[in-house]
Write an enzyme that holds these catalytic residues in place. Structure first.
Site, PDB file in Angstrom:
ATOM      1  N   ASP A 247       0.403   8.278 -10.538  1.00  0.00           N
ATOM      2  CA  ASP A 247       1.585   8.324 -11.420  1.00  0.00           C
ATOM      3  C   ASP A 247       1.440   7.383 -12.626  1.00  0.00           C
ATOM      4  O   ASP A 247       2.412   6.761 -13.056  1.00  0.00           O
ATOM      5  CB  ASP A 247       2.870   7.953 -10.639  1.00  0.00           C
ATOM      6  CG  ASP A 247       3.093   8.869  -9.439  1.00  0.00           C
ATOM      7  OD1 ASP A 247       2.809  10.074  -9.544  1.00  0.00           O
ATOM      8  OD2 ASP A 247       3.529   8.357  -8.378  1.00  0.00           O
TER       9      ASP A 247
ATOM     10  N   ASP B   9       0.828  -1.205   0.000  1.00  0.00           N
ATOM     11  CA  ASP B   9       0.000   0.000   0.000  1.00  0.00           C
ATOM     12  C   ASP B   9       0.871   1.267   0.000  1.00  0.00           C
ATOM     13  O   ASP B   9       2.101   1.189   0.078  1.00  0.00           O
ATOM     14  CB  ASP B   9      -0.920  -0.062   1.240  1.00  0.00           C
ATOM     15  CG  ASP B   9      -2.259   0.616   1.007  1.00  0.00           C
ATOM     16  OD1 ASP B   9      -2.395   1.392   0.046  1.00  0.00           O
ATOM     17  OD2 ASP B   9      -3.183   0.387   1.826  1.00  0.00           O
TER      18      ASP B   9
ATOM     19  N   TRP C 255      -3.271   3.197  -5.692  1.00  0.00           N
ATOM     20  CA  TRP C 255      -4.519   3.861  -6.065  1.00  0.00           C
ATOM     21  C   TRP C 255      -4.466   4.545  -7.440  1.00  0.00           C
ATOM     22  O   TRP C 255      -5.090   5.591  -7.646  1.00  0.00           O
ATOM     23  CB  TRP C 255      -4.921   4.873  -4.982  1.00  0.00           C
ATOM     24  CG  TRP C 255      -4.624   4.400  -3.585  1.00  0.00           C
ATOM     25  CD1 TRP C 255      -5.069   3.246  -3.004  1.00  0.00           C
ATOM     26  CD2 TRP C 255      -3.801   5.061  -2.584  1.00  0.00           C
ATOM     27  NE1 TRP C 255      -4.587   3.152  -1.716  1.00  0.00           N
ATOM     28  CE2 TRP C 255      -3.817   4.246  -1.436  1.00  0.00           C
ATOM     29  CE3 TRP C 255      -3.085   6.261  -2.568  1.00  0.00           C
ATOM     30  CZ2 TRP C 255      -3.114   4.595  -0.270  1.00  0.00           C
ATOM     31  CZ3 TRP C 255      -2.383   6.605  -1.418  1.00  0.00           C
ATOM     32  CH2 TRP C 255      -2.402   5.779  -0.291  1.00  0.00           C
ATOM     33  N   GLY C 256      -3.705   3.961  -8.364  1.00  0.00           N
ATOM     34  CA  GLY C 256      -3.694   4.504  -9.724  1.00  0.00           C
ATOM     35  C   GLY C 256      -2.903   5.791  -9.882  1.00  0.00           C
ATOM     36  O   GLY C 256      -3.078   6.505 -10.872  1.00  0.00           O
TER      37      GLY C 256
ATOM     38  N   ASP D  85     -10.036   3.394  -3.760  1.00  0.00           N
ATOM     39  CA  ASP D  85     -10.738   2.221  -3.218  1.00  0.00           C
ATOM     40  C   ASP D  85     -12.164   2.092  -3.771  1.00  0.00           C
ATOM     41  O   ASP D  85     -12.903   3.075  -3.863  1.00  0.00           O
ATOM     42  CB  ASP D  85     -10.854   2.319  -1.687  1.00  0.00           C
ATOM     43  CG  ASP D  85      -9.520   2.092  -1.005  1.00  0.00           C
ATOM     44  OD1 ASP D  85      -8.480   2.077  -1.686  1.00  0.00           O
ATOM     45  OD2 ASP D  85      -9.528   1.948   0.235  1.00  0.00           O
TER      46      ASP D  85
ATOM     47  N   ARG E 289      -3.293  -1.642  -8.586  1.00  0.00           N
ATOM     48  CA  ARG E 289      -4.585  -0.963  -8.453  1.00  0.00           C
ATOM     49  C   ARG E 289      -4.573   0.257  -9.367  1.00  0.00           C
ATOM     50  O   ARG E 289      -3.626   1.041  -9.345  1.00  0.00           O
ATOM     51  CB  ARG E 289      -4.789  -0.568  -6.999  1.00  0.00           C
ATOM     52  CG  ARG E 289      -5.182  -1.743  -6.092  1.00  0.00           C
ATOM     53  CD  ARG E 289      -6.692  -1.894  -6.047  1.00  0.00           C
ATOM     54  NE  ARG E 289      -7.261  -0.615  -5.666  1.00  0.00           N
ATOM     55  CZ  ARG E 289      -7.315  -0.178  -4.411  1.00  0.00           C
ATOM     56  NH1 ARG E 289      -6.910  -0.945  -3.414  1.00  0.00           N
ATOM     57  NH2 ARG E 289      -7.804   1.021  -4.135  1.00  0.00           N
TER      58      ARG E 289
HETATM   59  C1  GAL Z   1      -6.138   1.332   1.399  1.00  0.00           C
HETATM   60  C2  GAL Z   1      -6.202   0.258   0.333  1.00  0.00           C
HETATM   61  C3  GAL Z   1      -7.298  -0.692   0.717  1.00  0.00           C
HETATM   62  C4  GAL Z   1      -7.010  -1.297   2.076  1.00  0.00           C
HETATM   63  C5  GAL Z   1      -6.798  -0.203   3.116  1.00  0.00           C
HETATM   64  C6  GAL Z   1      -6.316  -0.761   4.444  1.00  0.00           C
HETATM   65  O1  GAL Z   1      -5.126   2.227   1.103  1.00  0.00           O
HETATM   66  O2  GAL Z   1      -6.434   0.843  -0.906  1.00  0.00           O
HETATM   67  O3  GAL Z   1      -7.418  -1.691  -0.265  1.00  0.00           O
HETATM   68  O4  GAL Z   1      -5.859  -2.101   1.983  1.00  0.00           O
HETATM   69  O5  GAL Z   1      -5.850   0.739   2.668  1.00  0.00           O
HETATM   70  O6  GAL Z   1      -6.048   0.232   5.376  1.00  0.00           O
END
Ligand code: GAL
Length: 400
Positions: free
Chosen positions: A197, A154, A194-195, A215, A211
């Protein structure tokens, strides 16, 4: 051979650009999109426990999902203690994981399944557990020693150490890639930033999937807008490198049966990993039917070795796709045919296409199967009446 070619390609791109990740991941795993489950959409931090993981693994077996290829049982955020130990290693929370992650991995492996775990490129994870910044090799070695098969990485708390200093994700995600490669273990690397860059343009050199969006949320608006966006990135899918449209919301009580079919169908034909995000021990029959897909045809399309993603096409006399809005007509190449998806994106509709308008098809008569109903036919077109947000997925055979 492939390995050598990849090394060569890596060397060429290393010369051509500094900011673009140099090597390919080339770890031999994730050649087709990952199929499995993850704790986050089911219950956030609360679902990150050994008990939930073991129940899920057993459900994969009991429900016949394992034999269809559902393999990865993945723990998301909140699995560790808030502090590393005195030697700087991550420690699994003993209250949630009494047998440790290594013990759990052994139990999951004994069931013939694989275990996934979650980490973060910054100083802390999104739920404020230790991140891997500065400890990348240590963490890669730790999870490799534990027997972890899949590592979701992440992007929280990266500001202080990276982005505020102008260091962007194409530069810092390869640190973990290289650490994983150094372990020599085939650990699937799932990029989650989260897509940002334009990750789809370089993610294939760094991870097995990335990803491509923020989300997902448990509603049709989120599902349809992610799918609309993913359709513009189809050219970046290939064996071992896939756009990740995010974890599924099937079974979570909001999407209609029709919307569950479209969610699953769109993710499948665009070659996204299909990672369930609901309590697998409480699945409704209708949801189970979707994810097993009676004929296995939709899963087989997702897992087709060609690894090319479907995208939109515009039939003659129809208006083309509008940016950000889910379109009705999708098609994509398969190793033994073409997949055609029809989506009632705007509500109840009878949708029809002539094969002459479909990329990869053309003049003549083709055999087709609609994979949700099992209906088959031969001809120059297909047509289907669909309820609001429903989807039909046709496999059209081009080769015998
Ligand atoms: C977000 C991620 C989610 C989940 C979450 C956990 O950044 O995109 O899929 O993992 O963190 O805190």
């Amino acid at each position: 051979m492939l390995t050598h070619l990849s090394v060569l390609l890596g060397a060429v791109s290393a010369v051509s650009s500094r900011s673009v990740p140099e090597k390919r991941l080339d770890n031999g795993v994730g050649r087709t999109p990952a199929l499995g489950w993850n704790s986050w959409n089911q219950g956030g931090c609360n679902a990150a426990t050994a008990a939930v993981v073991l129940n899920t693994a057993q459900a994969f077996i009991d429900l016949g999902l394992k034999e269809l290829g559902y393999t990865y049982v993945n723990i998301d955020d909140c699995w560790s203690l808030k502090q590393r130990n005195s030697s700087g290693h991550l420690v699994a929370d003993p209250a949630k994981f009494p047998q440790g992650i290594d013990g759990l991995a052994r139990a999951v492996h004994a069931k013939g399944l694989k275990l996934g775990l979650y980490g973060d490129a910054g100083t802390l994870t999104c739920a404020l557990y230790p991140g891997s910044y500065g400890s990348e090799q240590k963490d890669a070695d730790t999870i490799a020693a534990w027997g972890v098969d899949y590592w979701k990485f992440d992007n929280c708390l990266t500001e202080q150490v990276y982005t505020n200093k102008g260091i962007k994700s194409p530069e810092y995600y390869p640190v973990m890639r290289d650490a994983l490669l150094k372990t020599g273990k085939p650990i699937l690397f799932s990029i989650c930033q989260w897509g940002r860059d334009e990750v789809w343009t370089w993610g294939g050199k760094v991870g097995n999937s990335w990803r491509m969006s923020e989300d997902i949320t448990n509603d049709w608006a989120s599902v349809s807008s992610i799918a609309a966006r993913a359709a513009t990135m189809h050219e970046y899918a290939a064996p071992g490198e896939f756009n990740d449209l995010d974890m599924m919301e099937l079974g979570n009580g909001v999407l209609t049966e029709a919307e569950e079919r479209a969610h699953f169908g769109l993710w499948a034909i665009m070659k996204s990993p299909i990672i369930m995000g609901t309590d697998m021990t409480k699945l409704k029959e209708s949801t189970l039917k979707v994810i097993k897909n009676k004929t296995q045809g939709i899963l087989a399309i997702n897992q087709d070795p060609l690894g090319k993603a479907a995208t939109t096409f515009t039939p003659k006399d129809q208006a083309g796709p509008v940016s950000g809005k889910l379109y009705k007509y999708f098609a994509g190449p398969l190793s033994d045919g073409v997949v055609v998806g029809l989506v009632a994106a705007d509500g109840v509709a009878t949708l029809s296409v002539n094969f002459t308008d479909v990329p990869g098809l053309g003049e003549g008569s083709f055999e087709w199967t609609e994979l949700y109903s099992g209906k088959t036919g031969t001809g120059t077109s297909v047509s289907q009446r669909l309820g609001a947000h429903d989807m039909a997925v046709f496999k059209v055979v081009t080769k015998k």
